[in-house]
Write an enzyme that holds these catalytic residues in place. Sequence first.
Site, PDB file in Angstrom:
ATOM      1  N   GLY A 251       0.801  -1.228   0.000  1.00 24.31           N
ATOM      2  CA  GLY A 251       0.000   0.000   0.000  1.00 24.31           C
ATOM      3  C   GLY A 251       0.829   1.271   0.000  1.00 24.31           C
ATOM      4  O   GLY A 251       0.286   2.379   0.110  1.00 24.31           O
TER       5      GLY A 251
ATOM      6  N   ASP B 210      -5.117  -0.607 -17.357  1.00 24.52           N
ATOM      7  CA  ASP B 210      -5.429   0.050 -16.077  1.00 24.52           C
ATOM      8  C   ASP B 210      -4.624   1.339 -15.915  1.00 24.52           C
ATOM      9  O   ASP B 210      -4.857   2.094 -14.972  1.00 24.52           O
ATOM     10  CB  ASP B 210      -5.169  -0.891 -14.896  1.00 24.52           C
ATOM     11  CG  ASP B 210      -3.767  -1.475 -14.914  1.00 24.52           C
ATOM     12  OD1 ASP B 210      -3.399  -2.083 -15.933  1.00 24.52           O
ATOM     13  OD2 ASP B 210      -3.028  -1.294 -13.934  1.00 24.52           O
TER      14      ASP B 210
HETATM   15  P1  AMP Z   1       1.048   0.008 -11.365  1.00 24.14           P
HETATM   16  O1  AMP Z   1       2.037  -0.937 -11.956  1.00 24.14           O
HETATM   17  O2  AMP Z   1       1.658   1.028 -10.442  1.00 24.14           O
HETATM   18  O3  AMP Z   1       0.165   0.624 -12.373  1.00 24.14           O
HETATM   19  O4  AMP Z   1       0.119  -0.864 -10.397  1.00 24.14           O
HETATM   20  C1  AMP Z   1      -0.634  -1.965 -10.829  1.00 24.14           C
HETATM   21  C2  AMP Z   1      -1.570  -2.389  -9.729  1.00 24.14           C
HETATM   22  O5  AMP Z   1      -0.854  -2.765  -8.568  1.00 24.14           O
HETATM   23  C3  AMP Z   1      -2.548  -1.323  -9.269  1.00 24.14           C
HETATM   24  O6  AMP Z   1      -3.758  -1.938  -8.938  1.00 24.14           O
HETATM   25  C4  AMP Z   1      -1.852  -0.735  -8.060  1.00 24.14           C
HETATM   26  O7  AMP Z   1      -2.731  -0.117  -7.173  1.00 24.14           O
HETATM   27  C5  AMP Z   1      -1.211  -1.969  -7.450  1.00 24.14           C
HETATM   28  N1  AMP Z   1       0.004  -1.672  -6.677  1.00 24.14           N
HETATM   29  C6  AMP Z   1       1.193  -1.248  -7.153  1.00 24.14           C
HETATM   30  N2  AMP Z   1       2.073  -1.087  -6.148  1.00 24.14           N
HETATM   31  C7  AMP Z   1       1.426  -1.411  -5.010  1.00 24.14           C
HETATM   32  C8  AMP Z   1       1.787  -1.463  -3.626  1.00 24.14           C
HETATM   33  N3  AMP Z   1       3.008  -1.147  -3.201  1.00 24.14           N
HETATM   34  N4  AMP Z   1       0.835  -1.849  -2.744  1.00 24.14           N
HETATM   35  C9  AMP Z   1      -0.379  -2.189  -3.141  1.00 24.14           C
HETATM   36  N5  AMP Z   1      -0.797  -2.177  -4.413  1.00 24.14           N
HETATM   37  C10 AMP Z   1       0.096  -1.792  -5.348  1.00 24.14           C
HETATM   38 MG    MG Z   2      -1.343   1.752 -12.395  1.00 20.37          MG
END
Ligand code: AMP
Ligand code: MG
Length: 489
Positions: A124, A250
Site C-alpha cells: 500500500g 489500467d
Molecule cells: P502500477 O504498476 O503502479 O500501475 O500498479 C498496478 C496495480 O498494482 C494497481 O492496482 C496498483 O494499485 C497496485 N500496486 C502497485 N504497487 C502497489 C503497492 N506497493 N501496494 C499495493 N498495491 C500496489
Molecule cells: Mg497503475
Amino acid sequence: MPLLSCKLSHRFSSLPTPFYSLVKPQPLLNTRWVTWNRDLAVNLGLPDTYPTGKEKEFLSGEVQPSSQLTLAMKYAGHQFGSYNPDLGDGRGLLLGEVQAESGEWLDLHLKGAGLTPYSRMGDGRAVLRSTIREYLCSEAMAGLGIPTTRALGMLTSDTEVYREKVESGALLLRVAKSHIRFGHFEHFFYTNQMSELKLLADKVIEWYWPDCLESDKPYASMFSKVVEKTAEMIAYWQAYGFAHGVMNTDNMSILGETFDYGPFGFLDDYDPSYICNHSDYQGRYAFDQQPRIGLWNLSALAHSLSPLVDRTDLEHHLGQYESKLGRKFSQLMRNKLGLHSKCEKDSQLFHSMFELLHQNRVDYTRFMRELSNLDSKPIDAVMDLFIDRDAAKVWLDLYLERCDEEVDSNGTAVSTTVRCKQMRQHNPKYILRNYLAQIAIEKAEQGDFSEVEVLAELLKTPFDEQSDKNAYANLPPEWGKEMEISCSS
Ligand code: AMP
Ligand code: MG
C-alpha cells in the site's frame, strides 16, 4: 471550519458500492513536505505555501475527518496483454474533487496512503524515489503542453518501506481530470455487471462530455472521444520522444491524460526501439510500439463497451484511430520543423530525418533544439551532432530549401528569424532525462530536496532559454544513458 481553503466535493462517492471501497488512509510516521506546487495550488484555491495544521493533516492522510469520505476505486485491466480481474487502487485513495479557477472539478488522489482491499501482495505504499519521478515527470509533461495528470505536492516520512532495499515511504498528491481508466469498464464487463457498466458510461458523459447527449448514439459518441483523446496523447508522446513504459489498460485514462508514471523515459539518442521498462523483456511497450498498443488498448475497451455500442460503430471509431493519431503527429512535427504548409515531398523529408537520426545515434531533443537555433548559430552546430556529417549536410540542405518555400498568411516568405522563434516554442531545451531525475532522487534520499525544486521550476518552462541553467540541457553522461529503471515503486 472547512477542511481545505478550496472547494471540495465527492461526486464519485455518490456511485454505488461496486465502484469502490471506503478506506481510511493509514498515516505514515512524521510526514514532511518535499515540495508543494504553488502555481497549481493557487489555481485550485489552495495556499501558496506548504499547508500546515488541519490542512496538512488531511492532505497527508494523517487524519480523516468524518465529513469527508476517502475511497479506493475498483478496476481491472489487461497487463502485458493478459487480463487481471484483481486490480484497483492498491495504494492510492481518492480524497475528493477540488474546483479549479476555470470551474472544472479535478480529482485529488493520495498515492501511497496504505492498504486497501485491492492491495493484493503489495504494502500500500509508494517510495520517495518513484514519487519524485512521478511528480517531476507529470509536471514536465504539463510544461511541454502534453495532456497529463498533475502533481500538487509530495511528502516523505520516517516509515520504512521494503523494496530491493529499505526506502522512505512517501506520498504524492495527484490531480487529474479523472481517475477513470479503461480498466473500470473492463471490470464491469467481465463481471457481467451491466447496469454498473451503463451507469459508468452515463457518469463519464455527464461529468466530462455532456455534449455526447446531443448525439443520437451517446455511448458511441463517448467512445469516439476516447479514441480521439488517446490518439492525440500518443501523438504527443511520439513527437516529444516520451516512452511511457507500462501501457496496461489500467494505466490508460479514459480522458487521454498521461497517467501512472513508472519506468518512463524520454529518448536520448533517437532509437525507435527504445525500451524504458527494464522488466519489459519482449519490448511490448517499446517507444515505436506505443501507437499500436494504443489501438490494442482501445480495442480492449471497445470489447467492454459492446453491450452499449453496436459493433459496427465500435469498429468505425476504432478505424479512425490511426488517421487521428497521424494527423496530430504530423501537425506536431510540422510545428517542430517550422513547416506549416503541406507539400508532397514532406513525408520523405520526415522519414529520412528519422532514419538519419537513428543511424547516427543523434540526441533527439538536442537535434530539434539546434534546428530551432539556426537564426543565431551556424549549421555546423547541427552537423556536429552526426557521425556522418556529409549525410547530415545533404538532409539539411534539402530541409532549408524546403523552409524557403514557407510563406505566411499574407503570402510573404517566412524569415529564418520568425521560423526559428516559433520552432523554439515546440522544441524544448530541457526535458526530464532519467539521469537528472536520478541526481535529484539521490540528494532527496539524503534529506536535501533542493534539486527536486530546481528541476520542478526548470521544467515548468522547458522552451525558455533559462541561460543560467544551461548545464541541464547537456547531453546525458554514459551512465545516464545506460540507466535501467525497474518497475518497483
Ligand atoms: P502500477 O504498476 O503502479 O500501475 O500498479 C498496478 C496495480 O498494482 C494497481 O492496482 C496498483 O494499485 C497496485 N500496486 C502497485 N504497487 C502497489 C503497492 N506497493 N501496494 C499495493 N498495491 C500496489
Ligand atoms: Mg497503475
